[in-house]
Every structure is written in structure tokens, then in C-alpha cells.
Design an enzyme around this catalytic site. Sequence first.
Site, short mmCIF file in Angstrom:
data_model
loop_
_atom_site.label_atom_id
_atom_site.label_comp_id
_atom_site.label_asym_id
_atom_site.label_seq_id
_atom_site.Cartn_x
_atom_site.Cartn_y
_atom_site.Cartn_z
N TYR A 1 -6.86 6.21 4.66
CA TYR A 1 -7.53 5.16 3.35
C TYR A 1 -6.42 3.69 4.02
O TYR A 1 -6.86 2.84 3.89
CB TYR A 1 -6.83 6.01 2.35
CG TYR A 1 -6.54 5.13 1.07
CD1 TYR A 1 -7.42 4.18 0.68
CD2 TYR A 1 -5.00 4.73 0.92
CE1 TYR A 1 -7.12 3.06 -0.16
CE2 TYR A 1 -4.90 3.56 0.05
CZ TYR A 1 -5.92 2.92 -0.31
OH TYR A 1 -6.11 1.96 -1.15
N GLU B 1 0.67 -1.11 0.34
CA GLU B 1 0.22 -0.34 -0.35
C GLU B 1 0.65 1.61 -0.07
O GLU B 1 0.59 2.82 -0.56
CB GLU B 1 -1.12 -0.04 1.67
CG GLU B 1 -1.82 -0.88 1.59
CD GLU B 1 -2.57 -0.90 -0.08
OE1 GLU B 1 -2.72 0.56 -0.81
OE2 GLU B 1 -3.58 -1.73 -0.58
N ASP C 1 -11.09 6.19 -1.60
CA ASP C 1 -9.54 7.07 -3.05
C ASP C 1 -9.61 7.75 -3.44
O ASP C 1 -11.12 7.72 -3.79
CB ASP C 1 -8.29 5.75 -2.47
CG ASP C 1 -8.67 4.69 -4.32
OD1 ASP C 1 -10.32 4.56 -3.94
OD2 ASP C 1 -7.87 4.23 -4.26
#
Length: 343
Positions: free
Chosen positions: A113, A34, A131
Site C-alpha cells: 500500500y 503515509e 486499503d
Amino acid sequence: MKKFSSVLLDWYALNKRDLPWRHTRDPYLIWLSEIILQQTRVSQGISYYLRFAERFPTPLSLAQAPEDEVLKYWQGLGYYSRARNLHAAAQSMNGVFPSTYEGVHALKGVGDYTAAAVCSMAYGMPYAVLDGNVYRVLARVFGLDTPIDSKEGKELFAGLAQKLLDSKQPGDYNQAVMDFGAVVCTPAAPRCADCPVAGRCKALAGRRVEQLPVKTQKTKTFARYFHYIYVRQGQKTWLHKRGAGDVWQNLYEPPLVESTSSSEKWFCREDYKALFGNNKPILKVSSLKHVLSHRIIYADLSEVTLPPSFSLPRGFLLIPVRELKKYAVSRLVQKLLEKADLL
Ligand code: SF4
């Protein structure tokens, strides 16, 4: 009518992209992927993820690595604060990745996020991600024109995303919406003709696909003019390590002079003379335009040949040219050196 989440999960089951971090539930590796994927395309991120996962397979191995090595592995990805945060976060873990949402969120470089993505994918926790892809899909399907960068918009979309989340498969559902936004409901030319939710899409029905989502602020961009100087001094050259509080903090680069416009004779500036005296450069052996989120950098690389006894001020490093490859440099410097056949 079938639930929105079920339609997307069905679509995902058929269209799921085979990505290396989708074969693991290891929270550390998912977090690694990520962080790499923030501001990086998936196609570019894959090779970086694989190299990082091989060299730093655990939080401890990453924590114990020198920062210069982590930056070298990151070279070419840009936004180096991500690499520094990754390293600092690993050092804060004491060898164990956090197991709660709050613990993950508290890691350096992790926001709402990333915390939601890691916790839903690794632990199956019911946190919806939000997002750019998710904003776009929800704004279009539900016909929402509240600006996504307003306080009201953020709350509205966060609430809706959370309401739509499939609590039994939150990780898959989150990935399904993001993939769907990246592949079908794209910013330009979305594939409405192949879209499984076209029948319920308010933007399509109201012919407002191109107008959604709505944003209030336009990002201001600034131009900067960077003139790097590659030094030839026998078999050696000079580098400088960028300092704290900078986008390229701790990365190396050839000496640099910045001018205020494209027409300025930067090699007549005092800061050039303070470095090189009266030694004149050969101008622009390579040049390029580098676009960052808030600025455009017009950069060029010139060359100067210095006599053997000449020395640059403190803070500059004289290195053998053959070792240039060992130093972590920004993507911009890498491209300039490559264009000039110096790397
Ligand atoms: S119909 Fe078009 S705009 Fe609506 S969700 Fe599908 S791809 Fe997006």
C-alpha cells in the site's frame, strides 16, 4: 457511460481536502505523511506531520536524530514500531529517498500500500493503492462478495484496482478513491443519496450495501491488566525503559506489574514485592481502558511513597519529577499520568 475513474476524479476535484502533504511532490515528505497516517486519523495526523516535517525536513536530518528524539516527536500517535521503522528506513537511505517502486518497497515498514501511494503521488507511477477504503468502494460498486481477507479476494481486488487506475493521474486517482471511501462510501451510513456512482452501484441496486465488503476472519482480542506504580521519593520518581520486541519498545513508563485478572490482588504478587518490598501502594489514582488491534488493556495507576534510601533493581532509572515530561511515553501512560495530574 463515463469511466469510473473520471467520475471519481471529477468528484475529487470538487471535494479534495486541503492537506499539507498534498502541496508537495517531495517523495520523502509524502512517505512521512503515509507512515504517520497508517492507523491514525487524518485530523490527528496533520499536526504530527507538520512538526516532523519542520524538525526533520530531509532523510538525512531524520537519520541523524537520536531515536529517543524521534520517539518523543511520535508520542501520542501509538504503534511506535512505525516511528522506529521510519528512523531505520531514513538511516538506510544515505540521504537520498529511493526513486524506484522496488527501492521504496524495500524500506523498513513499507508494504504494497505505502509503496504504491508514495510512487503514484510523488512520481506519477501507475500503481493502484488498496486499503480498507478502496476494498469497500470496489466491493460495493461492483457487488463483489469474495472475502477481502482471502487470497482469492486479495488477488481479485488488486487486479480490479489496477485495471481501474487512471494511468495519467495515478496519484490523484488513488487519493480520490480513498477520500471517496472515507467521506461518501463510509463503513456505516454511507451517503448513497449524494453519491456520484449510485447509478452504477451494484450493492445499492441489490440492497446489499451493509453486507459488503465480506470478511472471513474475526479478530480475536485478549484482555490484559496493567498496574503502573508512580513512585514518590522526595522530588524524584522511577521510570523503566521497555525492551526489544515489544509494542512500546524503547519508551519509558513507571514500574509495572501485570495481573491475570481484574480481581487479582496484584500488590500481593511476588513481582510487586521484588520491586517495592513491604511498601504498600495507594490504589488506582487513575485508570482507563486502552483498545489496541488485538488486545484490550485495562490499566490503572497507583502510587507508592518510598523512603529516601530505597532503591529499585537495575534497569530502573531515578529521575527528577520535573524532568518527567522529557521522556517519551506511550499514549496510555501519558493519559494515566495526566488523569492523575502528574504530567
Ligand atoms: S451508492 Fe452508496 S454504497 Fe454505492 S458506492 Fe455510493 S455510497 Fe457506496
